[in-house]
Design a protein around this motif. Sequence first.
Motif, mmCIF file in Angstrom:
data_model
loop_
_atom_site.group_PDB
_atom_site.id
_atom_site.type_symbol
_atom_site.label_atom_id
_atom_site.label_comp_id
_atom_site.label_asym_id
_atom_site.label_seq_id
_atom_site.Cartn_x
_atom_site.Cartn_y
_atom_site.Cartn_z
ATOM 1 N N ILE A 20 10.442 36.557 37.530
ATOM 2 C CA ILE A 20 10.617 37.459 38.663
ATOM 3 C C ILE A 20 9.876 36.901 39.871
ATOM 4 O O ILE A 20 8.639 36.756 39.831
ATOM 5 C CB ILE A 20 10.078 38.871 38.367
ATOM 6 C CG1 ILE A 20 10.666 39.435 37.070
ATOM 7 C CG2 ILE A 20 10.371 39.821 39.543
ATOM 8 C CD1 ILE A 20 9.901 40.615 36.495
ATOM 9 N N HIS A 21 10.638 36.553 40.923
ATOM 10 C CA HIS A 21 10.055 36.092 42.182
ATOM 11 C C HIS A 21 10.181 37.217 43.208
ATOM 12 O O HIS A 21 11.295 37.591 43.593
ATOM 13 C CB HIS A 21 10.806 34.855 42.701
ATOM 14 C CG HIS A 21 10.360 33.571 42.089
ATOM 15 N ND1 HIS A 21 10.580 33.234 40.773
ATOM 16 C CD2 HIS A 21 9.679 32.525 42.644
ATOM 17 C CE1 HIS A 21 10.065 32.025 40.544
ATOM 18 N NE2 HIS A 21 9.514 31.580 41.642
ATOM 19 N N TRP A 22 9.033 37.761 43.606
ATOM 20 C CA TRP A 22 9.042 38.906 44.517
ATOM 21 C C TRP A 22 7.808 38.826 45.392
ATOM 22 O O TRP A 22 6.714 38.466 44.924
ATOM 23 C CB TRP A 22 9.043 40.222 43.741
ATOM 24 C CG TRP A 22 9.260 41.435 44.588
ATOM 25 C CD1 TRP A 22 10.182 41.587 45.596
ATOM 26 C CD2 TRP A 22 8.546 42.673 44.510
ATOM 27 N NE1 TRP A 22 10.078 42.828 46.158
ATOM 28 C CE2 TRP A 22 9.094 43.529 45.504
ATOM 29 C CE3 TRP A 22 7.517 43.147 43.704
ATOM 30 C CZ2 TRP A 22 8.641 44.835 45.696
ATOM 31 C CZ3 TRP A 22 7.060 44.444 43.883
ATOM 32 C CH2 TRP A 22 7.621 45.273 44.878
ATOM 33 N N GLU A 32 12.099 32.156 48.914
ATOM 34 C CA GLU A 32 10.626 32.242 48.856
ATOM 35 C C GLU A 32 9.947 31.147 49.677
ATOM 36 O O GLU A 32 8.737 31.238 49.938
ATOM 37 C CB GLU A 32 10.162 32.198 47.409
ATOM 38 C CG GLU A 32 10.234 30.858 46.718
ATOM 39 C CD GLU A 32 11.655 30.366 46.411
ATOM 40 O OE1 GLU A 32 12.623 31.149 46.578
ATOM 41 O OE2 GLU A 32 11.769 29.191 46.026
ATOM 42 N N TRP A 33 10.658 30.126 50.088
ATOM 43 C CA TRP A 33 10.069 29.073 50.922
ATOM 44 C C TRP A 33 10.265 29.351 52.410
ATOM 45 O O TRP A 33 10.003 28.464 53.236
ATOM 46 C CB TRP A 33 10.712 27.736 50.566
ATOM 47 C CG TRP A 33 9.963 26.986 49.502
ATOM 48 C CD1 TRP A 33 9.873 27.317 48.183
ATOM 49 C CD2 TRP A 33 9.202 25.777 49.656
ATOM 50 N NE1 TRP A 33 9.104 26.395 47.517
ATOM 51 C CE2 TRP A 33 8.686 25.442 48.386
ATOM 52 C CE3 TRP A 33 8.916 24.956 50.748
ATOM 53 C CZ2 TRP A 33 7.897 24.310 48.184
ATOM 54 C CZ3 TRP A 33 8.135 23.820 50.547
ATOM 55 C CH2 TRP A 33 7.633 23.507 49.278
ATOM 56 N N VAL A 34 10.710 30.544 52.760
ATOM 57 C CA VAL A 34 11.099 30.799 54.149
ATOM 58 C C VAL A 34 9.991 30.467 55.136
ATOM 59 O O VAL A 34 10.244 29.859 56.190
ATOM 60 C CB VAL A 34 11.583 32.263 54.317
ATOM 61 C CG1 VAL A 34 10.450 33.253 54.078
ATOM 62 C CG2 VAL A 34 12.241 32.464 55.675
ATOM 63 N N LYS A 79 1.112 35.470 43.060
ATOM 64 C CA LYS A 79 0.882 34.844 44.363
ATOM 65 C C LYS A 79 1.770 33.612 44.425
ATOM 66 O O LYS A 79 1.655 32.743 43.560
ATOM 67 C CB LYS A 79 -0.591 34.429 44.538
ATOM 68 C CG LYS A 79 -0.902 33.852 45.911
ATOM 69 C CD LYS A 79 -2.238 33.085 45.954
ATOM 70 C CE LYS A 79 -2.052 31.640 45.538
ATOM 71 N NZ LYS A 79 -3.226 30.778 45.817
ATOM 72 N N HIS A 80 2.637 33.557 45.439
ATOM 73 C CA HIS A 80 3.473 32.370 45.593
ATOM 74 C C HIS A 80 2.829 31.462 46.640
ATOM 75 O O HIS A 80 1.673 31.703 47.053
ATOM 76 C CB HIS A 80 4.916 32.758 45.960
ATOM 77 C CG HIS A 80 5.914 31.709 45.573
ATOM 78 N ND1 HIS A 80 6.344 30.741 46.430
ATOM 79 C CD2 HIS A 80 6.537 31.456 44.400
ATOM 80 C CE1 HIS A 80 7.194 29.939 45.818
ATOM 81 N NE2 HIS A 80 7.335 30.349 44.573
ATOM 82 N N HIS A 81 3.523 30.441 47.087
ATOM 83 C CA HIS A 81 2.904 29.481 48.004
ATOM 84 C C HIS A 81 2.431 30.127 49.312
ATOM 85 O O HIS A 81 1.549 29.582 49.973
ATOM 86 C CB HIS A 81 3.884 28.357 48.343
ATOM 87 C CG HIS A 81 4.525 27.702 47.166
ATOM 88 N ND1 HIS A 81 3.972 27.652 45.900
ATOM 89 C CD2 HIS A 81 5.738 27.096 47.059
ATOM 90 C CE1 HIS A 81 4.784 27.034 45.085
ATOM 91 N NE2 HIS A 81 5.859 26.674 45.735
ATOM 92 N N PRO A 236 10.835 22.329 32.498
ATOM 93 C CA PRO A 236 11.930 21.825 33.340
ATOM 94 C C PRO A 236 12.529 22.954 34.169
ATOM 95 O O PRO A 236 12.509 24.114 33.744
ATOM 96 C CB PRO A 236 12.941 21.272 32.334
ATOM 97 C CG PRO A 236 12.608 21.923 31.036
ATOM 98 C CD PRO A 236 11.142 22.193 31.062
ATOM 99 N N GLU A 237 13.025 22.575 35.329
ATOM 100 C CA GLU A 237 13.471 23.601 36.280
ATOM 101 C C GLU A 237 14.898 23.327 36.727
ATOM 102 O O GLU A 237 15.222 22.225 37.135
ATOM 103 C CB GLU A 237 12.545 23.537 37.482
ATOM 104 C CG GLU A 237 12.884 24.470 38.599
ATOM 105 C CD GLU A 237 11.798 24.492 39.638
ATOM 106 O OE1 GLU A 237 10.608 24.494 39.253
ATOM 107 O OE2 GLU A 237 12.136 24.462 40.812
ATOM 108 N N GLN A 238 15.774 24.331 36.604
ATOM 109 C CA GLN A 238 17.189 24.233 37.009
ATOM 110 C C GLN A 238 17.925 23.134 36.234
ATOM 111 O O GLN A 238 18.981 22.688 36.693
ATOM 112 C CB GLN A 238 17.300 23.985 38.525
ATOM 113 C CG GLN A 238 16.628 25.042 39.394
ATOM 114 C CD GLN A 238 17.379 26.373 39.460
ATOM 115 O OE1 GLN A 238 17.896 26.828 38.430
ATOM 116 N NE2 GLN A 238 17.423 27.007 40.618
#
Length: 418
Positions: A20-22, A32-34, A79-81, A236-238
């Motif tokens: 969950i990315h929120w 999320e990199w906006v 906490k994201h970047h 691994p991612e995607q």
Amino acid sequence: MNAREARTHWFLRDRLGMFIHWGLYSIPARGEWVRGNERMSKEHYMTYFDEFDASRYDPKVWAKAAKAAGQKYAVLTTKHHDGFCLFDSKLTDFKATNTPAGRDLVREYVDAFRAEGIAVGLYYSVIDWDHEDYPGYGDKAHPDRDNEAAKDKPIDFDRYLTYMHGQVKELLTNYGQIDIMWFDFSYDNMTGEKWKATELVRMIRSIQPNIIIDNRLGGNIRAEEPEEYAGDFFSPEQIIPPGGIVDVNGHSIPWEACITLNDNWGYCSEDKNYKSAKQVIRSLVECVSKNGNLLLNVGPDAKGEMTCESLNVLNELGEWMRLNGDSIYGCGHSQLAKPEWGRYTQKGNKLYAHVFDRGIGPIYFQGLKGKIKKARLLRDGTELKIEVPWMAEEYSDISGGAFITLKGAELPDEMDTV
Ligand code: FHN
């Protein structure tokens, strides 16, 4: 059984999780990199802070959706970047409890998912675009990396590490048992002991001895003697790694593919490119057939609700898991060669055949003549008769050995198991 095998036993059993990315980035709704991508100033980004109210956030709803989908563990961005904390950290004011939401969103998440019997994971970004002592200029993962002024700005990186370690300690001390610590991400020379990773992992394990940690602090989890901070599973991612993930001696190691439901981790209102349930199920089967897990990501909107597209896929996934979960939970790789029509997963002496694509006529099970005691359709228990077709002998020398077919219920043309 070594320490990592003991720690990851439940993880390899459960196979399917919810990512969950929120956060504040859910308001601009451009991923999320906006802030980094658009080089947003702190002032601009703070307008989102001032309006973030989580007004429709109900993690009990999220937890029920995860449970219904058959997801046995979850990982939430604490906490994201961008540095914004969804938890009530005493080390910063840049946190959800200081926004109109006024709530510790992580506390509610942990309580709600545990109440549904779902293992709880916390994502934490070691990258922090907001902290004044995190390197900016020249750093590829930083909004102001091209800002000449940032070039001469003095920073005290040790002060940032004290902050970062302190927040991880808060997360692992204040919210009860935490099952997964999901760090993100090391890059270039920002890896390993640059994060004081050994000290960090020792602290983590002293507080939560059974926790499992991903491999994104750095090091080489595949090595003969991995660094103490190299983690318990590869992430691994995607992608689904072609041959799964093995160590330098060719032994399978725990791994988990994290994959977005559409094309973005964080909420992106324009992104309607959702994967179908069939694609998700095939990805899950593919992972398990290679001894891996699938962590399927959802990005809730600014108010805290999952999109209806996400919920539709999760519902369909859940129905398939309800009927076929035995071929996923506790299963892994089969020694049998990958069949041309799909994938095998196996649990002890139970072999599960996942029929992805079938040509005309019956599907063949090579190398199994005389080895199958009985065959059933997993979805409804229908018996399937084991047959040695008349051409089996004739073709055995050119087909790679003896083979059998199954007759009985008409196998659907996709995604079924016996
Ligand atoms: O930069 C992040 C990204 O936003 C997202 O969180 C993914 C999820 O695994 N991890 C990083 C990219 O590898």
